[in-house]
Scaffold this motif. Sequence first.
Motif, PDB file in Angstrom:
ATOM      1  N   LEU A 173     -33.004  21.770  29.262  1.00 21.68           N
ATOM      2  CA  LEU A 173     -33.453  23.071  29.776  1.00 21.68           C
ATOM      3  C   LEU A 173     -34.750  22.896  30.561  1.00 21.68           C
ATOM      4  CD1 LEU A 173     -32.748  25.274  26.600  1.00 21.68           C
ATOM      5  CD2 LEU A 173     -31.461  25.312  28.753  1.00 21.68           C
ATOM      6  N   ARG A 174     -35.611  22.017  30.054  1.00 21.06           N
ATOM      7  CA  ARG A 174     -36.878  21.743  30.741  1.00 21.06           C
ATOM      8  C   ARG A 174     -36.612  21.128  32.112  1.00 21.06           C
ATOM      9  NH1 ARG A 174     -40.304  22.543  33.040  1.00 21.06           N
ATOM     10  NH2 ARG A 174     -42.359  21.642  33.276  1.00 21.06           N
ATOM     11  N   ARG A 175     -35.671  20.161  32.146  1.00 28.28           N
ATOM     12  CA  ARG A 175     -35.360  19.502  33.426  1.00 28.28           C
ATOM     13  C   ARG A 175     -34.826  20.482  34.463  1.00 28.28           C
ATOM     14  NH1 ARG A 175     -33.796  15.129  30.193  1.00 28.28           N
ATOM     15  NH2 ARG A 175     -31.557  15.568  30.333  1.00 28.28           N
ATOM     16  N   ARG A 176     -34.194  21.579  33.969  1.00 30.42           N
ATOM     17  CA  ARG A 176     -33.699  22.591  34.898  1.00 30.42           C
ATOM     18  C   ARG A 176     -34.783  23.613  35.266  1.00 30.42           C
ATOM     19  NH1 ARG A 176     -29.032  20.718  33.126  1.00 30.42           N
ATOM     20  NH2 ARG A 176     -27.094  21.231  34.212  1.00 30.42           N
ATOM     21  N   GLY A 177     -36.000  23.361  34.810  1.00 29.94           N
ATOM     22  CA  GLY A 177     -37.109  24.212  35.269  1.00 29.94           C
ATOM     23  C   GLY A 177     -37.558  25.263  34.270  1.00 29.94           C
ATOM     24  N   ALA A 178     -36.880  25.368  33.104  1.00 25.30           N
ATOM     25  CA  ALA A 178     -37.301  26.361  32.115  1.00 25.30           C
ATOM     26  C   ALA A 178     -38.627  25.940  31.480  1.00 25.30           C
ATOM     27  CB  ALA A 178     -36.226  26.507  31.045  1.00 25.30           C
ATOM     28  N   LEU A 179     -39.389  26.910  31.002  1.00 24.17           N
ATOM     29  CA  LEU A 179     -40.628  26.622  30.255  1.00 24.17           C
ATOM     30  C   LEU A 179     -40.238  26.676  28.788  1.00 24.17           C
ATOM     31  CD1 LEU A 179     -42.844  29.016  32.377  1.00 24.17           C
ATOM     32  CD2 LEU A 179     -42.758  26.515  32.516  1.00 24.17           C
ATOM     33  N   VAL A 180     -40.193  25.504  28.166  1.00 21.55           N
ATOM     34  CA  VAL A 180     -39.590  25.415  26.837  1.00 21.55           C
ATOM     35  C   VAL A 180     -40.650  25.257  25.758  1.00 21.55           C
ATOM     36  CG1 VAL A 180     -37.939  24.136  25.410  1.00 21.55           C
ATOM     37  CG2 VAL A 180     -37.551  24.348  27.867  1.00 21.55           C
ATOM     38  N   SER A 181     -40.584  26.113  24.741  1.00 22.93           N
ATOM     39  CA  SER A 181     -41.483  25.985  23.598  1.00 22.93           C
ATOM     40  C   SER A 181     -40.637  25.704  22.352  1.00 22.93           C
ATOM     41  CB  SER A 181     -42.286  27.276  23.426  1.00 22.93           C
ATOM     42  OG  SER A 181     -43.158  27.137  22.339  1.00 22.93           O
ATOM     43  N   VAL A 182     -40.885  24.564  21.736  1.00 21.23           N
ATOM     44  CA  VAL A 182     -40.043  24.109  20.626  1.00 21.23           C
ATOM     45  C   VAL A 182     -40.756  24.309  19.297  1.00 21.23           C
ATOM     46  CG1 VAL A 182     -38.823  22.102  19.649  1.00 21.23           C
ATOM     47  CG2 VAL A 182     -39.066  22.323  22.123  1.00 21.23           C
ATOM     48  N   HIS A 183     -40.005  24.789  18.310  1.00 16.20           N
ATOM     49  CA  HIS A 183     -40.539  24.822  16.951  1.00 16.20           C
ATOM     50  C   HIS A 183     -39.594  24.071  16.011  1.00 16.20           C
ATOM     51  CE1 HIS A 183     -40.753  26.419  12.803  1.00 16.20           C
ATOM     52  NE2 HIS A 183     -42.001  26.080  13.002  1.00 16.20           N
ATOM     53  N   ASP A 184     -40.159  23.388  15.043  1.00 19.32           N
ATOM     54  CA  ASP A 184     -39.372  22.786  13.956  1.00 19.32           C
ATOM     55  C   ASP A 184     -40.300  22.677  12.752  1.00 19.32           C
ATOM     56  OD1 ASP A 184     -36.633  20.918  13.604  1.00 19.32           O
ATOM     57  OD2 ASP A 184     -38.288  20.383  12.253  1.00 19.32           O
ATOM     58  N   PRO A 185     -39.800  22.977  11.544  1.00 17.51           N
ATOM     59  CA  PRO A 185     -40.690  22.919  10.387  1.00 17.51           C
ATOM     60  C   PRO A 185     -41.189  21.516  10.047  1.00 17.51           C
ATOM     61  CG  PRO A 185     -38.673  24.157   9.881  1.00 17.51           C
ATOM     62  CD  PRO A 185     -38.480  23.518  11.219  1.00 17.51           C
ATOM     63  N   LYS A 186     -40.438  20.472  10.392  1.00 21.51           N
ATOM     64  CA  LYS A 186     -40.834  19.115   9.982  1.00 21.51           C
ATOM     65  C   LYS A 186     -40.893  18.090  11.115  1.00 21.51           C
ATOM     66  CE  LYS A 186     -41.158  19.812   5.520  1.00 21.51           C
ATOM     67  NZ  LYS A 186     -42.477  19.764   4.880  1.00 21.51           N
ATOM     68  N   ALA A 187     -40.164  18.327  12.201  1.00 17.73           N
ATOM     69  CA  ALA A 187     -39.958  17.244  13.178  1.00 17.73           C
ATOM     70  C   ALA A 187     -40.863  17.315  14.405  1.00 17.73           C
ATOM     71  CB  ALA A 187     -38.488  17.223  13.611  1.00 17.73           C
ATOM     72  N   LEU A 188     -41.885  18.191  14.374  1.00 19.66           N
ATOM     73  CA  LEU A 188     -42.700  18.372  15.591  1.00 19.66           C
ATOM     74  C   LEU A 188     -43.396  17.102  16.058  1.00 19.66           C
ATOM     75  CD1 LEU A 188     -44.414  21.874  15.499  1.00 19.66           C
ATOM     76  CD2 LEU A 188     -42.362  21.117  16.685  1.00 19.66           C
ATOM     77  N   ASP A 189     -43.967  16.347  15.104  1.00 19.94           N
ATOM     78  CA  ASP A 189     -44.706  15.137  15.512  1.00 19.94           C
ATOM     79  C   ASP A 189     -43.772  14.134  16.186  1.00 19.94           C
ATOM     80  OD1 ASP A 189     -46.982  16.220  14.555  1.00 19.94           O
ATOM     81  OD2 ASP A 189     -47.052  15.043  12.693  1.00 19.94           O
ATOM     82  N   ASN A 190     -42.611  13.932  15.558  1.00 20.37           N
ATOM     83  CA  ASN A 190     -41.646  12.993  16.147  1.00 20.37           C
ATOM     84  C   ASN A 190     -41.174  13.480  17.516  1.00 20.37           C
ATOM     85  OD1 ASN A 190     -41.774  11.291  13.979  1.00 20.37           O
ATOM     86  ND2 ASN A 190     -39.987  12.155  12.933  1.00 20.37           N
ATOM     87  N   ALA A 191     -40.929  14.790  17.612  1.00 20.97           N
ATOM     88  CA  ALA A 191     -40.425  15.357  18.869  1.00 20.97           C
ATOM     89  C   ALA A 191     -41.476  15.214  19.978  1.00 20.97           C
ATOM     90  CB  ALA A 191     -40.063  16.823  18.668  1.00 20.97           C
ATOM     91  N   ARG A 192     -42.720  15.478  19.630  1.00 16.90           N
ATOM     92  CA  ARG A 192     -43.796  15.424  20.622  1.00 16.90           C
ATOM     93  C   ARG A 192     -43.928  14.022  21.203  1.00 16.90           C
ATOM     94  NH1 ARG A 192     -47.498  17.549  17.498  1.00 16.90           N
ATOM     95  NH2 ARG A 192     -47.385  19.733  18.090  1.00 16.90           N
ATOM     96  N   LYS A 193     -43.773  13.014  20.330  1.00 13.60           N
ATOM     97  CA  LYS A 193     -43.875  11.630  20.808  1.00 13.60           C
ATOM     98  C   LYS A 193     -42.747  11.308  21.785  1.00 13.60           C
ATOM     99  CE  LYS A 193     -45.783   9.989  16.570  1.00 13.60           C
ATOM    100  NZ  LYS A 193     -45.171   9.692  15.289  1.00 13.60           N
ATOM    101  N   ARG A 194     -41.543  11.782  21.469  1.00  5.89           N
ATOM    102  CA  ARG A 194     -40.376  11.463  22.306  1.00  5.89           C
ATOM    103  C   ARG A 194     -40.357  12.282  23.595  1.00  5.89           C
ATOM    104  NH1 ARG A 194     -35.255   9.994  20.560  1.00  5.89           N
ATOM    105  NH2 ARG A 194     -36.446   8.747  19.095  1.00  5.89           N
ATOM    106  N   HIS A 195     -40.735  13.572  23.489  1.00  4.04           N
ATOM    107  CA  HIS A 195     -40.669  14.461  24.661  1.00  4.04           C
ATOM    108  C   HIS A 195     -41.998  15.170  24.871  1.00  4.04           C
ATOM    109  CE1 HIS A 195     -36.481  14.026  25.744  1.00  4.04           C
ATOM    110  NE2 HIS A 195     -36.170  14.066  24.465  1.00  4.04           N
ATOM    111  N   PRO A 196     -42.994  14.429  25.382  1.00  2.00           N
ATOM    112  CA  PRO A 196     -44.312  15.053  25.575  1.00  2.00           C
ATOM    113  C   PRO A 196     -44.292  16.150  26.642  1.00  2.00           C
ATOM    114  CG  PRO A 196     -44.288  12.778  26.400  1.00  2.00           C
ATOM    115  CD  PRO A 196     -42.979  12.998  25.739  1.00  2.00           C
ATOM    116  N   GLU A 197     -43.218  16.198  27.452  1.00  2.00           N
ATOM    117  CA  GLU A 197     -43.171  17.198  28.535  1.00  2.00           C
ATOM    118  C   GLU A 197     -42.861  18.603  28.012  1.00  2.00           C
ATOM    119  OE1 GLU A 197     -40.795  15.169  27.708  1.00  2.00           O
ATOM    120  OE2 GLU A 197     -38.799  15.954  28.205  1.00  2.00           O
ATOM    121  N   LEU A 198     -42.423  18.712  26.745  1.00  2.00           N
ATOM    122  CA  LEU A 198     -42.094  20.029  26.185  1.00  2.00           C
ATOM    123  C   LEU A 198     -43.340  20.625  25.531  1.00  2.00           C
ATOM    124  CD1 LEU A 198     -38.695  19.068  24.503  1.00  2.00           C
ATOM    125  CD2 LEU A 198     -39.020  20.247  26.687  1.00  2.00           C
ATOM    126  N   ASP A 199     -43.354  21.951  25.401  1.00  2.00           N
ATOM    127  CA  ASP A 199     -44.434  22.604  24.643  1.00  2.00           C
ATOM    128  C   ASP A 199     -43.976  22.739  23.205  1.00  2.00           C
ATOM    129  OD1 ASP A 199     -46.157  22.909  26.763  1.00  2.00           O
ATOM    130  OD2 ASP A 199     -45.168  24.767  27.416  1.00  2.00           O
TER     131      ASP A 199
END
Length: 439
Positions: free
Chosen positions: A347-373
Motif C-alpha cells: 500500500l505504501r509503494r502505491r503512494g498511501a500513507l500507512v500507519s501500522v499498529h501491532d501489540p508485539k511486532a512493532l520493533d521487528n516491523a520497523r527494522k524490516r520496513h522503516p519506510e512505514l509509520d
Amino acid sequence: MRLTVIGTGYLGATHAACMAELGHEVLGVDVEPDRIAALRSGRLPFYEPGLDELVAKHVASGRLRFTTSYEEAAAFADVHFSCVGTPQRADGDGADLRYVDAVVETLAPFLERPALVVGKSTVPVGTAARLSARLAELAPAGAAARLAWNPEFLREGYAVEDTLRPDRLVFGIDPATPETESLLREVYATPLAEGVPVVVTDFPTAELVKTAANAFLATKISFINAMAEVCEATDADVTELSRALSFDTRIGGRFLNAGVGFGGGCLPKDIRAFRARAEELGAGPALAFLGEVDAINLRRRDRVVALAEELCGDELSGCRVAVWGAAFKPESDDIRDSPALDVAARLRRRGALVSVHDPKALDNARKRHPELDYATGALEAAQDADLVVHLTEWAEYRALDPKAVAEVVATPRLIDGRNALDTTAWRAAGWTVRPLGRP
Ligand code: UGA
C-alpha cells in the motif's frame, strides 16, 4: 538426563526450556554470543507466551544453562538436539541447509564417546541419511556417533504447550541402530507416560511427516481461500460456507478460516522446499498442486490491495491507511513472510500513507520496513485514516468499540482481512465494511 539443544531460536529455546521442565539437565548452544548472553540472564530475543517465565525458572533452578562452545556441549551430554533453522535459499525455492550441516560438521569432531544427535529441523527428505553418514565419518567415535530424526510440530504462540504435551511424537530411526529408540523414549518418558502417541519409523518417513503436515495445513487454508474467491464472484459468504463444512467431521473446522492467507517462517518456505525436493527426486508432478496453493495464498494479498483501491478511489496516493497487525499471526512478534506487513508495504509503494499498529511486532516491523509509520495504539494508527485494514486478528482489535474508532478516523471504511471482526456491529456504527470472501 543430560541433553544439549543446539540453536536457540523459536524451536531450540522452547525445546531447551521444556526439556528442563521435564526434569532434564540442559545446555543450550548457539553461535551468537549476544543471544546466549541474553538467555543466560533469562531474557528471550523474541515473544512467545509463557516461554520467558520457563527460561527464567530453569536458569534459576540451574537445570538450564547456555554456551557458545561445541566442545563444552560434547563434553556435557551424549544426546544432542539440533534445532537450527532451514530458511528458503536466496537463489531458489529449496531449503538452505547450511546451518543444519554446520551443526554436524562442528559437533562431530568433538564426539569421542558414543553419542546421539537428534535432528528436529524441517529438512528435505534424504537429509538425515546424508547427515548420519557424515557424522560417523567425522566423529572420533565413528559409527557410535548416531543420528535420529524427531520432527517438531509446535505452533508459535502455543510453543510451550505443544512441546510439553505434543499431539504425537515421531522417531525416525536407522534400523541398524534400534537402541536409539530407547534413548528417545527415555528423553520423552513424561509425555509418553501421559499417553502421547509415538510413531517409530525410518528416516525418510520421519522427514516427510513434517513436510506433509505443513503442506496439508497450507492446502487447507488455500482451499478455503480459493472458495473465498468463488464466493466473491457470486456474492456468497465464505465464513458461513466454512462453518457448514466444519460440521462434517471428515473435514473439520480448524485451519478453515478464510482471510489474507498464511505466512510465517514455516508454511510458505516449507511448501516451496517440499515441491523443489520432489522435483529433484523425479516426483515433481505429485506436488505441482503446491504451486497453486502458494499462488492462491499470494492472490489474497493482491485482493486486499485491490479492495483498498476500490474503497479509496483508484488512486491510493495520499490516502491515509491504518494497518492493524504486522505479525504473521496473533500471539507472536514474528514478521517473517507476514501477509499483514507485505500488504502494508505494498500500500505504501502505491503512494498511501500507512500507519501500522501491532501489540508485539512493532520493533521487528520497523527494522524490516522503516519506510512505514508506526503507532503505539490501534486508535492512534486510525487517527484521521481514510481506511482501516485489519490484517492480524489480535483479540485487542475485536475488543475495540466501532463507534469510538469512527470518531477518530476521517472516513469510517474498514477491510477485514481476517474475517474476525463483528461486521454487523461495525456497520451499525456507520462503517463501510469489506470482508474477504463475503458480501
Ligand atoms: C506451523 C504449523 O501449524 C505447525 O504445526 C508447525 O510446527 C510450524 O508451522 C513449523 O513448521 O514450525 P506456525 O507457523 O506457528 O505453525 O503458524 P500456524 O498457526 O500454522 O499459522 C500459519 C499461518 O496460517 C498464519 O499466518 C495464520 O494466520 C494462517 N492461517 C491459519 C490462516 O490464514 N487460516 C487458518 O485457518 C489458520
